[in-house]
Design a protein around this motif. Structure first.
Motif, mmCIF file in Angstrom:
data_model
loop_
_atom_site.group_PDB
_atom_site.id
_atom_site.type_symbol
_atom_site.label_atom_id
_atom_site.label_comp_id
_atom_site.label_asym_id
_atom_site.label_seq_id
_atom_site.Cartn_x
_atom_site.Cartn_y
_atom_site.Cartn_z
ATOM 1 N N MET A 46 0.839 -1.194 0.000
ATOM 2 C CA MET A 46 0.000 0.000 0.000
ATOM 3 C C MET A 46 0.880 1.251 0.000
ATOM 4 S SD MET A 46 -3.236 -0.812 2.485
ATOM 5 C CE MET A 46 -2.252 -0.959 3.961
ATOM 6 N N LEU A 47 0.397 2.295 -0.646
ATOM 7 C CA LEU A 47 1.163 3.534 -0.780
ATOM 8 C C LEU A 47 0.543 4.619 0.082
ATOM 9 C CD1 LEU A 47 3.525 4.817 -2.388
ATOM 10 C CD2 LEU A 47 1.839 5.509 -4.096
ATOM 11 N N ASP A 48 1.395 5.457 0.669
ATOM 12 C CA ASP A 48 0.891 6.611 1.405
ATOM 13 C C ASP A 48 1.687 7.853 1.004
ATOM 14 O OD1 ASP A 48 3.309 6.482 2.760
ATOM 15 O OD2 ASP A 48 2.442 5.607 4.568
ATOM 16 N N TYR A 49 1.281 9.008 1.564
ATOM 17 C CA TYR A 49 1.866 10.285 1.187
ATOM 18 C C TYR A 49 3.339 10.359 1.591
ATOM 19 C CZ TYR A 49 0.769 15.122 -0.269
ATOM 20 O OH TYR A 49 0.651 16.318 -0.936
ATOM 21 N N LYS A 50 3.659 9.812 2.773
ATOM 22 C CA LYS A 50 5.035 9.882 3.268
ATOM 23 C C LYS A 50 5.983 9.135 2.349
ATOM 24 C CE LYS A 50 7.797 9.196 7.452
ATOM 25 N NZ LYS A 50 7.757 8.795 8.880
ATOM 26 N N SER A 51 5.594 7.933 1.915
ATOM 27 C CA SER A 51 6.474 7.144 1.057
ATOM 28 C C SER A 51 6.592 7.727 -0.345
ATOM 29 C CB SER A 51 5.979 5.693 0.975
ATOM 30 O OG SER A 51 4.694 5.627 0.378
ATOM 31 N N SER A 52 5.666 8.633 -0.712
ATOM 32 C CA SER A 52 5.768 9.291 -2.016
ATOM 33 C C SER A 52 6.623 10.547 -1.957
ATOM 34 C CB SER A 52 4.374 9.631 -2.560
ATOM 35 O OG SER A 52 3.769 10.660 -1.805
ATOM 36 N N GLY A 53 7.024 10.947 -0.725
ATOM 37 C CA GLY A 53 7.954 12.067 -0.615
ATOM 38 C C GLY A 53 7.498 13.240 0.227
ATOM 39 N N VAL A 54 6.310 13.162 0.852
ATOM 40 C CA VAL A 54 5.810 14.265 1.671
ATOM 41 C C VAL A 54 5.644 13.767 3.101
ATOM 42 C CG1 VAL A 54 3.971 15.940 2.042
ATOM 43 C CG2 VAL A 54 4.638 15.324 -0.290
ATOM 44 N N ASP A 55 6.475 14.257 4.017
ATOM 45 C CA ASP A 55 6.462 13.832 5.414
ATOM 46 C C ASP A 55 5.747 14.897 6.240
ATOM 47 O OD1 ASP A 55 7.022 13.176 8.062
ATOM 48 O OD2 ASP A 55 8.958 12.297 7.555
ATOM 49 N N ALA A 56 4.473 14.661 6.551
ATOM 50 C CA ALA A 56 3.660 15.646 7.264
ATOM 51 C C ALA A 56 4.182 15.881 8.672
ATOM 52 C CB ALA A 56 2.205 15.183 7.310
ATOM 53 N N GLU A 57 4.651 14.835 9.340
ATOM 54 C CA GLU A 57 5.149 14.978 10.709
ATOM 55 C C GLU A 57 6.413 15.830 10.745
ATOM 56 O OE1 GLU A 57 5.647 11.159 12.448
ATOM 57 O OE2 GLU A 57 3.520 10.616 12.269
ATOM 58 N N LYS A 58 7.315 15.585 9.803
ATOM 59 C CA LYS A 58 8.540 16.372 9.738
ATOM 60 C C LYS A 58 8.244 17.828 9.415
ATOM 61 C CE LYS A 58 13.228 16.032 7.851
ATOM 62 N NZ LYS A 58 14.114 15.260 6.923
ATOM 63 N N LYS A 59 7.268 18.034 8.537
ATOM 64 C CA LYS A 59 6.856 19.396 8.197
ATOM 65 C C LYS A 59 6.334 20.114 9.429
ATOM 66 C CE LYS A 59 3.226 21.946 5.804
ATOM 67 N NZ LYS A 59 1.999 21.855 4.995
ATOM 68 N N GLU A 60 5.519 19.424 10.232
ATOM 69 C CA GLU A 60 4.934 20.035 11.426
ATOM 70 C C GLU A 60 6.013 20.452 12.409
ATOM 71 O OE1 GLU A 60 1.634 21.476 13.488
ATOM 72 O OE2 GLU A 60 1.743 20.581 11.488
ATOM 73 N N SER A 61 6.996 19.600 12.609
ATOM 74 C CA SER A 61 8.092 19.909 13.521
ATOM 75 C C SER A 61 8.888 21.110 13.040
ATOM 76 C CB SER A 61 9.004 18.687 13.659
ATOM 77 O OG SER A 61 10.144 18.997 14.424
ATOM 78 N N SER A 62 9.191 21.135 11.743
ATOM 79 C CA SER A 62 9.948 22.249 11.172
ATOM 80 C C SER A 62 9.155 23.543 11.233
ATOM 81 C CB SER A 62 10.325 21.935 9.725
ATOM 82 O OG SER A 62 11.082 20.757 9.636
ATOM 83 N N LEU A 63 7.848 23.442 10.976
ATOM 84 C CA LEU A 63 6.999 24.625 10.971
ATOM 85 C C LEU A 63 6.930 25.249 12.354
ATOM 86 C CD1 LEU A 63 5.079 26.397 9.313
ATOM 87 C CD2 LEU A 63 3.236 24.818 9.902
ATOM 88 N N ASN A 64 6.897 24.429 13.382
ATOM 89 C CA ASN A 64 6.813 24.961 14.748
ATOM 90 C C ASN A 64 7.997 25.856 15.076
ATOM 91 O OD1 ASN A 64 4.386 23.712 15.283
ATOM 92 N ND2 ASN A 64 5.316 21.879 16.168
ATOM 93 N N ARG A 65 9.174 25.499 14.591
ATOM 94 C CA ARG A 65 10.353 26.335 14.836
ATOM 95 C C ARG A 65 10.235 27.676 14.119
ATOM 96 N NH1 ARG A 65 15.613 22.272 14.559
ATOM 97 N NH2 ARG A 65 14.784 20.664 15.965
ATOM 98 N N LEU A 66 9.714 27.629 12.893
ATOM 99 C CA LEU A 66 9.513 28.860 12.132
ATOM 100 C C LEU A 66 8.494 29.761 12.809
ATOM 101 C CD1 LEU A 66 9.790 30.572 9.512
ATOM 102 C CD2 LEU A 66 8.046 29.113 8.509
ATOM 103 N N LEU A 67 7.393 29.160 13.269
ATOM 104 C CA LEU A 67 6.298 29.946 13.831
ATOM 105 C C LEU A 67 6.671 30.633 15.140
ATOM 106 C CD1 LEU A 67 3.171 27.723 13.078
ATOM 107 C CD2 LEU A 67 4.084 29.663 11.801
ATOM 108 N N GLU A 68 7.646 30.091 15.840
ATOM 109 C CA GLU A 68 8.095 30.746 17.072
ATOM 110 C C GLU A 68 8.526 32.177 16.793
ATOM 111 O OE1 GLU A 68 11.745 30.463 20.318
ATOM 112 O OE2 GLU A 68 11.285 28.728 19.051
ATOM 113 N N TYR A 69 9.242 32.361 15.686
ATOM 114 C CA TYR A 69 9.707 33.699 15.333
ATOM 115 C C TYR A 69 8.615 34.508 14.657
ATOM 116 C CZ TYR A 69 14.391 32.329 16.658
ATOM 117 O OH TYR A 69 15.486 31.929 17.375
#
Length: 361
Positions: free
Chosen positions: A1-24
């Protein structure tokens, strides 16, 4: 079975990275007396102009078209992606109860290409006409070093920013949602402009289709299907806001049905009816062996915009009449439930989830 992460989009990693950006980002809010009225996380934010004597709020939103542009490149067809750029922005502006007014765009190209830019501009004009907004400026940047170099092709990206107006005392962010309120869905035209990394992987990598491959179940080529423009809901939704008690507005984009929990009130939903989606969704699910849980997390599944109204038959009839006058089909999907976990239950597919993940019931 295929999902978004295995196709190249990691939502969890994006969320973690976004939180650092949003702090500023959030630390900039007090730097001007005209502060944002909402925290980051809604479809658009609103700048309060009352500190400078103006009784109005200006709503802002920015978005792009994403990897749908790669399909346009494969098809050598660029006259619709401008519609997508407008749609992704003005539909978001609606979701705080604002009226879209104007846009600017940013187009990055590997080289100046007059023919490509004219085709993109045709779509921008068509989208602005559908939304009743103007395009008041923008930027064209030649940045070959930042874009993939492809022989015989002009690589490009397009992003827009829209503004709208709203009374600061009449912002709609689902703050008054309550148990039993009715959830209504407006049909999408197809994939719109989300989930294309997964869709392209299924079509062009897993199944080795060419963009001009004709699929009987779609009645068109896969390239033509994937380039169907994002639907613009501005005129009918503005009309609905004039005549119906609207309690929540949701543009169903990235994160699929989890867009429904972007509300001030801590609520969930029990969805009892999901209309049959356009055939492209069934094709992608079967061809990519994508489970229901992932389909509803990534794609709009045939519902491009959702509205919450009171559970009142007269309100429903007004909504349906306005939608019909605009040539739109709407569906009563389900209802709001009081739920601090913000769980969405989709009964026809026997899935439920919160925090961005569905599980089987």
């Amino acid at each position: 079975m295929l999902d978004y992460k295995s196709s190249g989009v990691d939502a969890e990693k994006k969320e973690s990275s976004l939180n650092r950006l949003l702090e500023y980002v959030t630390r900039t809010f007090p730097l001007n007396p005209c502060k944002p009225l909402l925290p980051i996380g809604y479809y658009a934010n609103i700048i309060d102009l009352r500190p400078i004597g103006q009784s109005i709020g200006i709503a802002f939103s920015t978005d792009g078209v994403g990897t749908k542009l790669l399909v346009a490149e494969m098809m050598d067809k660029y006259d619709t992606v401008g519609i997508d750029c407008v749609a992704m922005n003005v539909n978001d502006i609606l979701c705080v109860g604002a009226t879209p007014v104007s846009m600017v765009d940013y187009i990055a190209v590997s080289e100046a290409n007059a023919g490509l830019l004219e085709e993109v501009a045709k779509g921008l004009y068509a989208g602005c006409e559908m939304a009743g907004v103007n395009l008041s400026g923008g930027e064209l940047a030649q940045v070959a070093e930042l874009l993939a170099r492809k022989p015989g092709k002009t690589s490009f990206d397009i992003v827009g920013t829209a503004i709208g107006t709203v009374d600061p005392d009449h912002i709609i962010v689902g703050q008054n949602l309550k148990q039993g309120d009715m959830l209504v869905g407006l049909e999408s035209s197809g994939l719109h402009s989300n989930g294309y990394t997964l869709a392209r992987k299924i079509c062009f990598e897993m199944n080795k289709l060419s963009a001009d491959h004709y699929l009987e179940e779609l009645g068109r080529t896969i390239g033509e299907e994937l380039l169907i423009p994002t639907r613009i809901y501005v005129k009918e939704v503005l009309e609905m806001m004039k005549h119906v008690e609207i309690k929540g507005l949701f543009h169903v984009t990235g994160d699929g049905f989890f867009n429904l929990v972007r509300t001030a009130a801590a609520v969930g939903y029990r969805i009892e009816n999901v209309p049959d989606p356009p055939a492209i969704f069934s094709y992608l699910q079967q061809a990519g062996r994508v489970p229901h849980e992932e389909m509803f997390r990534v794609f709009n599944m045939g519902i491009g915009f959702a509205i919450v109204i009171p559970d009142d038959s007269s309100q429903w009839e007004k909504l349906r009449t306005i939608a019909a006058s605009a040539g739109r089909r709407i569906h009563r999907l389900g209802y709001v439930v009081d739920d601090p976990t913000r769980t969405i239950t989709i009964e026809p597919y026997r899935i439920a989830g919160n925090s961005g993940s569905f599980q089987s019931l």
